[in-house]
Every structure is written in C-alpha cells, then in structure tokens.
Design a protein around this motif. Structure first.
Motif, short mmCIF file in Angstrom:
data_model
loop_
_atom_site.label_atom_id
_atom_site.label_comp_id
_atom_site.label_asym_id
_atom_site.label_seq_id
_atom_site.Cartn_x
_atom_site.Cartn_y
_atom_site.Cartn_z
N LYS A 70 0.76 -1.13 0.01
CA LYS A 70 -0.18 0.17 -0.01
C LYS A 70 0.99 1.20 -0.17
N GLN A 71 1.99 1.10 0.59
CA GLN A 71 2.91 2.32 0.58
C GLN A 71 3.71 2.62 -0.73
N ARG A 72 3.93 3.45 -1.25
CA ARG A 72 4.43 4.13 -2.47
C ARG A 72 5.99 3.30 -2.66
N GLY A 73 6.79 3.82 -1.55
CA GLY A 73 8.02 3.55 -1.18
C GLY A 73 8.10 1.85 -1.43
N ALA A 74 7.54 1.26 -0.45
CA ALA A 74 7.64 -0.30 -0.67
C ALA A 74 7.09 -0.71 -1.95
N GLN A 75 6.23 -0.08 -2.88
CA GLN A 75 5.98 -0.68 -4.28
C GLN A 75 7.11 -0.39 -4.94
N ALA A 76 7.79 0.86 -5.05
CA ALA A 76 9.06 1.06 -5.94
C ALA A 76 10.18 0.05 -5.73
N VAL A 77 10.43 -0.46 -4.27
CA VAL A 77 11.38 -1.28 -3.86
C VAL A 77 10.97 -2.84 -4.53
N THR A 78 9.71 -3.32 -4.58
CA THR A 78 9.47 -4.48 -5.13
C THR A 78 9.39 -4.45 -6.56
N LEU A 79 8.99 -3.35 -7.15
CA LEU A 79 9.24 -3.27 -8.70
C LEU A 79 10.63 -3.35 -9.02
N ALA A 80 11.50 -2.88 -8.27
CA ALA A 80 12.94 -2.78 -8.77
C ALA A 80 13.42 -4.14 -8.69
N LEU A 81 13.24 -4.81 -7.36
CA LEU A 81 13.59 -6.24 -7.35
C LEU A 81 12.77 -6.99 -8.24
N GLY A 82 11.79 -6.93 -8.80
CA GLY A 82 10.94 -7.80 -9.69
C GLY A 82 11.62 -7.83 -10.96
N LEU A 83 12.44 -6.79 -11.60
CA LEU A 83 13.06 -6.91 -12.61
C LEU A 83 14.16 -7.99 -12.82
N PRO A 84 15.09 -8.12 -12.04
CA PRO A 84 16.20 -8.87 -11.82
C PRO A 84 15.49 -10.44 -11.74
N VAL A 85 14.42 -10.55 -11.06
CA VAL A 85 13.75 -11.93 -10.84
C VAL A 85 12.98 -12.12 -12.27
N ALA A 86 12.57 -11.50 -12.94
CA ALA A 86 11.86 -11.56 -14.27
C ALA A 86 13.21 -11.96 -15.09
#
Length: 767
Positions: A70-86
């Motif tokens: 729900k927090q924008r900062g946490a969303q940004a971190v998850t999105l950034a980590l998601g790219l190498p996972v992808a």
C-alpha cells in the motif's frame, strides 16, 4: 440548467463512488491498460517483432497486478527487485525449454518457491507472482536463447512503463485513496437511507424486495467501513486522527443499521428480529403495526428524505443555511419533547433519525474539520459539544501483539507450496500427454486455483469457476479471432479493452475474469499465428486437467477440509465476540476504558474470513441443500451478534464524555450468562468439551430489577438501549446452539455452576 447539470454530475459521481469504493477497480484497470499501451508504443517505435510485443504486453500486466504493498516506497522497491527476478526466470525458462526433464523440474521448483514466498508478506507474494508468470510468458511465446536479448528488452520496457503509470500517470496516495473511500461511504450511506425509505413505502409483495435492498445496502456500507479501516493509519496524519475517523465511521454505520431495524420493527406486527437484516432470503416480518396517524407517517417519510439530503451534502466544501436547517430539525429528535405524538415504535424511528443525523455531522467534522456554527440551534450546539468532548478523549491506544504462527508443514504457505508442487507435477505429466506444446496451461490453472484459497472446498469452487469462465471465453475468443483476422493493431486494441475488463472484474467475479482472460488469449494466439479451433479446445482440456490436478492435490496432500477450516474460523469469531462483549459490558459497568472499536473491527475481520470460507458450502451448485441453509443461518446469526457487539462497543465509547450516559454496575453480572454461552459454543466448535450446554434464564431487564419504573428513570434511556442489545445478543447466541448441536445445560432447568473472575460461584436458573 446549470444546477441541473451539476446535479446530474453529482449523482453520476456518487453512483460510481458507491459501485467502486475508492475507485480501486477503476484505478487497477487504467494502470494495467496504460502500462500495456505504453509498453506496446515504446516497443513498436524500437521496431520490435510480434513476439516481443506479446512478451512486453504480458509482462506489463504482471508488473502491474503483482505489486501488493500500500505504501509507494515499498511498491518501488518491489518493482525494482522484480526486474532481476524476471530476467532470471525468463532466461532459465528459455535455456531449459529444450531440455524437457530438467525444464519440468525447474518449473516445479519455481512454483514451490513462488508459493512459499507468500510467507514473507506482500513483497514475497509479488516477487513469486512475477517469477512464475514471466516463466509462463516465456513458454507461451516460445522464447529461445537466441531471442533472449529481445525478451530482456521487452521486460525492461514493460517494468519501466509500469513504473511510469503507477507513480506518475495514475498515482494513488494513501490520503487520496482514503478521501475517495469516504466519498464511497457517504454515497453508500445515502443509498441505504433510500432503501429504507422504499421499505417504509412498500406494500404487499414489494416488502420482501425492499427488505432485500436494505439488507444489501447494509452489507455494502459495512464492506466500505472495513475498507476504510484497513487504510486509516496510512491515510491520516497521526494515530489520534485515525482513531477519530474510525470512531465516526463506526457511529454512522451503527446508527444507519439501527435505523433500518427500528423502521422494520415499526411497520411489523411484532418486534423485528435483527436476524432478518442479515439472513439472505429471509421474509419480511408480518406487516400490521404501522398504526401511527397519517401525519406521523408523512413526517417520517419527510425526515428520511431530509436525512438523505444531509448525507448527500456532507461532502467537503458544501455549505448553506438550508442544509443547516435540515440538520437542526433532525437533531431535535434527540430531545424527548420534540418527538411527534405517535406510537412508541414510531417514536423510536424518529429518535434513530436524530442519532443518524448526529453521526453524519460527527463524520463530517472528523473528515473536514470544524464547520460554521452560526446556524446551530441549542440542540445542535449540544450535539457539537458532545462530539468535541468525545474527540478530546481519544487515545492512540496500544498496538496488538503479533499472533503466534504455525511452523513446518502446518504453516499455510508451506502446506500450499507442497500441494501446488504436487499438483503441478501431475499437471505437467498429464499436460504433456495431451499436448507437448500447450501443457503449461494445465500448470497455470493448477497454480491459480491455489492463490487466495485455504481449504479443499475453496479450491474446488475456484477450479469450477475457472473452467466455466474458460469454456465461455473460448467461445468469445473464436468470435474475436474471426473478427480480427490478421489485423495486428486491431487485435492489440481489443486486448486493451479485455485487459481493462480483467482488472475491473477480478474482485467481483473469478468466472468473469477467467472469461475475459481466455478471450484475450484467443487474440494472442492470433497475433502469434498459432490460432486454430483445436488450440482453443486444447486450452479447455488443459484447464480442466489443471483444475482436477489442483483439487486432487488439495484433497490428498496435507488436506485442510472445509469443515476444519470453518470450525477454526468459527472459534476465532466466537473468541473475538467474547472479547468485544466482555470489554464493552465491563466499560459500561464502570470498568476502565479499552480499545473497543479496534476489537470490534477484529471481530468484523474474522467474520469476513468465515463468510469467505463458507462459500463452498453456500454455493448455488452444492448438492447439500440442508448444509447450505445451515451455513447461511449460522453466518447470519453471527452477523447479528457482531452488530449488537458493535453497538455495545459504540455506546461504551461514549461513556466517558457523554453527559446522558452513566455506568450501570449491574450490567456486568447480567451479561455474564451470555459470555459463558459464547465460550461454551466456542469450546464445542473446537471439540474441547462435548458435554457442556448453554444456559438460559430470566430477561436482562428482570436481572436489573425491572425494565421500567425506577430502573429506567435512574439509569436513563441509554441503559434501556444497552439492555435491548444485550437481550438480542443473548437470543442470537442461544439461536447458534441449535444448528451447532449445543444442548441446553441440565435440560434447561438447573445449570451447572460457573466460576466468576473473583472466584465466587454463580448459579443461573431458567426463568
């Protein structure tokens, strides 16, 4: 004309706010469509081929819906980590695509890790979704090692475009979302008052339909209140502000539900049962009590319309002496001398209108700050002083201690990971037999039926819904594929429409979502030049196989039976109900203040989980009709109990500051029987005590020395209201005993002694 135009726009806005609280579904749809369209545009400019376009479109969808924080900062971190996972997931899938055995083992391990990652919260859930879905995308597009650079480019573009849409084009701040949710609460409150007005005017066969609308409106208002509750801490500046809004939302909800109940009682031949407002399909009580003079009925209709007007004009920035006049007139019903001459039941409705008007005023002050007081009457000024005193008494409260978690295979995420791994292994084996090219659809279905499910019954129902949506979607996909032909950009345009429908309907209907997804897949096959009738039929077969494998694994591998799941949740609900009731009665009896509203919301949360868990039992296709009716009846009784517990908590919260409410020490002893009965039913549900029975006895009014006379004059009308809530709570708890198989203690006459908190023995006999 200008005023009429504004009115139409306002009505449309309110209708949209009520149908989609917080605009959550609309926001999700716009984000997903925007991410997909922007990704396609960027890739098209770079000269990407159709395979890269499809890969980018699917990845943009995943990068949008996988983020749960729900927090924008946490969303940004998850999105950034998601790219190498992808990147890793797509690369391994492409490398192992030609190595069947090793590739299958990798896919199963990936599935296990993706589900197990749910134990780490929203971030773990999101990264697991990204890893699995990107791997599926690689299999669907037939990615190979030679095409990896193009896939990597599509992944990077998709994640970048998803970030742009999330943080720049369609941003959602906690404060903004809370503001939209409060507008939804206001709109749904107005809709509930409209339904109550229709109930007042309904005659004959119209009564049951009007009551169904009141019941649905009450449930929708409660749903919005819970949505607001989960976002208060992030959407308000501090803890005190959050608790203030929480209290005002609870006051308005309780006042609205109480108004509906008293209105139903006023037009009934006998006292209306609260269960009628919570049991789907329950018939309306027999009419015949509405014997008030016509002028009183007309005044009631006029004042309900006035209350709706006050609610509709309770938004920010709305001013005017006419609204103040309406509010002042309704608040006057809080004074006994202002009540019209009519039957006591109809007078109760007028009192409830006055209390609802006060709750609306308090909600507006809490959300929008101080208002103009120049038009206040003495009654309005006194109500405002009461609200100010309550606001000043708010305490931030204490944080709850985290609950203990299960370990090992008893942990839900670990158990689900093992189940889905076994089911996926079966799906891979069976899918390979059906087709060496489309086996991954069976695995996808097996994976999806385990998401957000906890019991075998939930998995069975979800598998059925996915299969039904897939069959219908195949029919639509055939029609769309014939319509599109070889027009690439027409197909992508239709995909945008279908993607929006997927995001918008996902919270409403899993069948509809599956329908739109399958129709979109037909377009994707057309774009990849792999479309045929046989491919779509194979899609249905693989879906059926995946659902069957998921259900098989759920039933045979570490199963959690629906009965076990519902019994556990039933015990939790009863435990929360005991906590709220004990704390509220203790405070009303003169005990110390407690976080009653927080406890009431914990009760509501537990009840919501139980309601979701009983869906397999109450599903229309279930062959066990008697069991379905019993499950609905039990849930409705628990909702009735929760309503009275919320009402007790809301009244107890007023005790320290309200001048007309005094503590009554006799309530603690009177309510002890109800608390013991709840504990007895909870013990029977948990299988702890198969011999204990519930207790019955004299009415609460008689336990307090009579309902009228000196008791009423000494402790006032508020004590009478508390007694009514306690009495109906006790009736609902006793009603729970029969469907749950709990007998009366000592055949209903003498009951076993129960030891009180101070160690003394108390014995209650049936009156």
């Amino acid at each position: 004309m200008k005023a009429a135009g504004v009115s139409v726009r306002t009505r449309l806005r309110d209708r949209l706010a009520a149908s989609d609280p917080g605009m959550l579904r609309m926001t999700a749809g716009l984000r997903m469509v925007g991410s997909l369209a922007l990704t396609l545009a960027v890739l098209a400019v770079t000269g990407a081929g159709v395979t890269q376009l499809v890969a980018g479109a699917l990845t943009a969808m995943v990068a949008t819906f996988a983020i749960r924080e729900k927090q924008r900062g946490a969303q940004a971190v998850t999105l950034a980590l998601g790219l190498p996972v992808a990147f890793v997931s797509a690369s391994l899938a492409a490398v192992l695509n030609e190595r069947v055995a090793v590739g299958d083992v990798f896919f199963v391990v990936l599935i296990f890790c993706a589900v197990y990652a749910r134990r780490f919260g929203d971030r773990g859930t999101g990264l697991g979704l990204i890893g699995f879905q990107v791997c599926f995308m690689s299999l669907f597009t037939g990615a190979s090692t030679d095409g990896l650079p193009g896939i990597w480019t599509a992944l990077a573009v998709a994640f970048g475009c998803s970030a742009v849409m999330r943080f720049a084009v369609v941003p959602v701040t906690p404060a903004g979302l809370l503001a939209r949710l409060r507008e939804a609460f206001r709109a749904r409150l107005a809709q509930l008052v409209t339904a109550q007005l229709a109930l007042l005017d309904a005659d004959g066969d119209e009564v049951d339909e009007a009551l169904a609308d009141v019941r649905a409106g009450t449930a929708r208002l409660h749903e919005t209140a819970l949505m607001i509750q989960t976002r208060l801490e992030r959407g308000t500046p501090d803890a005190s502000s959050a608790r203030l809004v929480q209290r005002r939302i609870a006051d308005a909800e309780v006042a609205a539900e109480r108004l509906g109940l008293l209105l139903l009682t006023a037009r009934s031949a006998e006292r209306a049962d609260t269960l009628t407002l919570h049991l789907p399909g329950a018939p309306a009580p027999e009419a015949g009590r509405m014997s008030a003079p016509d002028e009183a009925t007309a005044a009631l209709r006029r004042d309900l319309l006035a209350l709706r007007t006050q609610v509709l004009h309770a938004g920010p920035g709305v001013q005017g002496t006419s609204i103040a006049h309406v509010r002042n007139r309704l608040l006057a019903y809080r004074d006994e001398e202002s009540l019209p001459a009519c039957s006591p039941a109809v007078q109760d409705v007028f009192r409830a209108i006055g209390e609802a008007s006060r709750a609306v005023m308090g909600l507006r002050i809490a959300l929008d700050g101080p208002q103009d007081e120049s038009d206040d009457t003495p009654t309005a000024a006194r109500s405002r002083e009461e609200l100010d005193a309550e606001d000043a008494a708010i305490d931030a409260g204490k944080e709850d201690e985290p609950a203990e978690e299960s370990k090992g295979l008893q942990r839900p995420t670990t158990r689900a990971a093992v189940q889905v791994a076994v089911g996926s292994s079966l799906a891979i084996a069976g899918g390979e037999l059906l087709s060496s090219q489309g086996w991954y659809w069976a695995v996808l279905t097996c994976w999806l039926v385990f998401i957000n499910t906890e019991s075998t019954g939930e998995i069975l129902v979800k598998g059925y819904r996915r299969l039904l949506g897939t069959v219908l979607g195949v029919i639509a996909g055939i029609a769309l594929a014939g319509l599109v032909g070889g027009h690439t950009w027409t197909a992508f345009a239709l995909m945008l429409v279908l993607i929006f429908a997927v995001a918008y309907t996902a919270p409403l209907s899993y069948t509809l979502m599956s329908f739109f997804v399958t129709a979109m897949v037909g377009l994707l096959y057309t774009l990849l030049h792999t479309y045929s009738w046989e491919v779509l039929v194979l899609r249905v077969a693989e879906t059926a196989l995946g659902a069957a494998c998921g259900v098989f694994a759920a039933f045979l591998v570490l199963p959690v039976r629906t009965d076990r799941r519902t019994n556990e949740l039933l015990g939790t609900v009863l435990e929360r109900l005991t906590e709220v009731t004990e704390a509220a009665v203790d405070q009303l009896s003169g005990g110390p203040a407690a976080d009653l509203l927080d406890r009431a919301r914990e009760l509501d949360k537990a009840l919501g989980e139980l309601r979701a868990a009983t869906q397999p039992l109450t599903h229309p296709v279930t062959p066990l009709r008697g069991r379905r009716d019993t499950a609905r009846y039990v849930v409705a009784l628990l909702e009735t109990c929760a309503y009275h517990a919320r009402s007790l908590a809301a009244t107890a919260e007023l005790l320290p500051t309200h001048p007309s409410i005094a503590a009554d020490p006799r309530l603690r002893g009177a309510a002890a029987r109800t608390v013991r009965n709840i504990a007895t039913i909870a013990a029977r549900a948990a299988g702890e005590d198969a011999t204990a029975g519930i207790e019955t006895g004299p009415s609460f009014a008689s336990l307090l020395g009579g309902s009228g006379g000196d008791g009423a004059s000494r402790y006032g009308r508020i004590t009478g209201r508390v007694l009514r809530h306690l009495e109906r709570l006790d009736e609902a708890v006793v009603g729970l005993a029969r469907p749950l198989g709990v007998p009366l203690a000592s055949d209903g006459r003498a009951v076993k002694a129960a030891r009180s908190k101070d160690g003394s023995d108390t014995r209650v006999r049936r009156g």
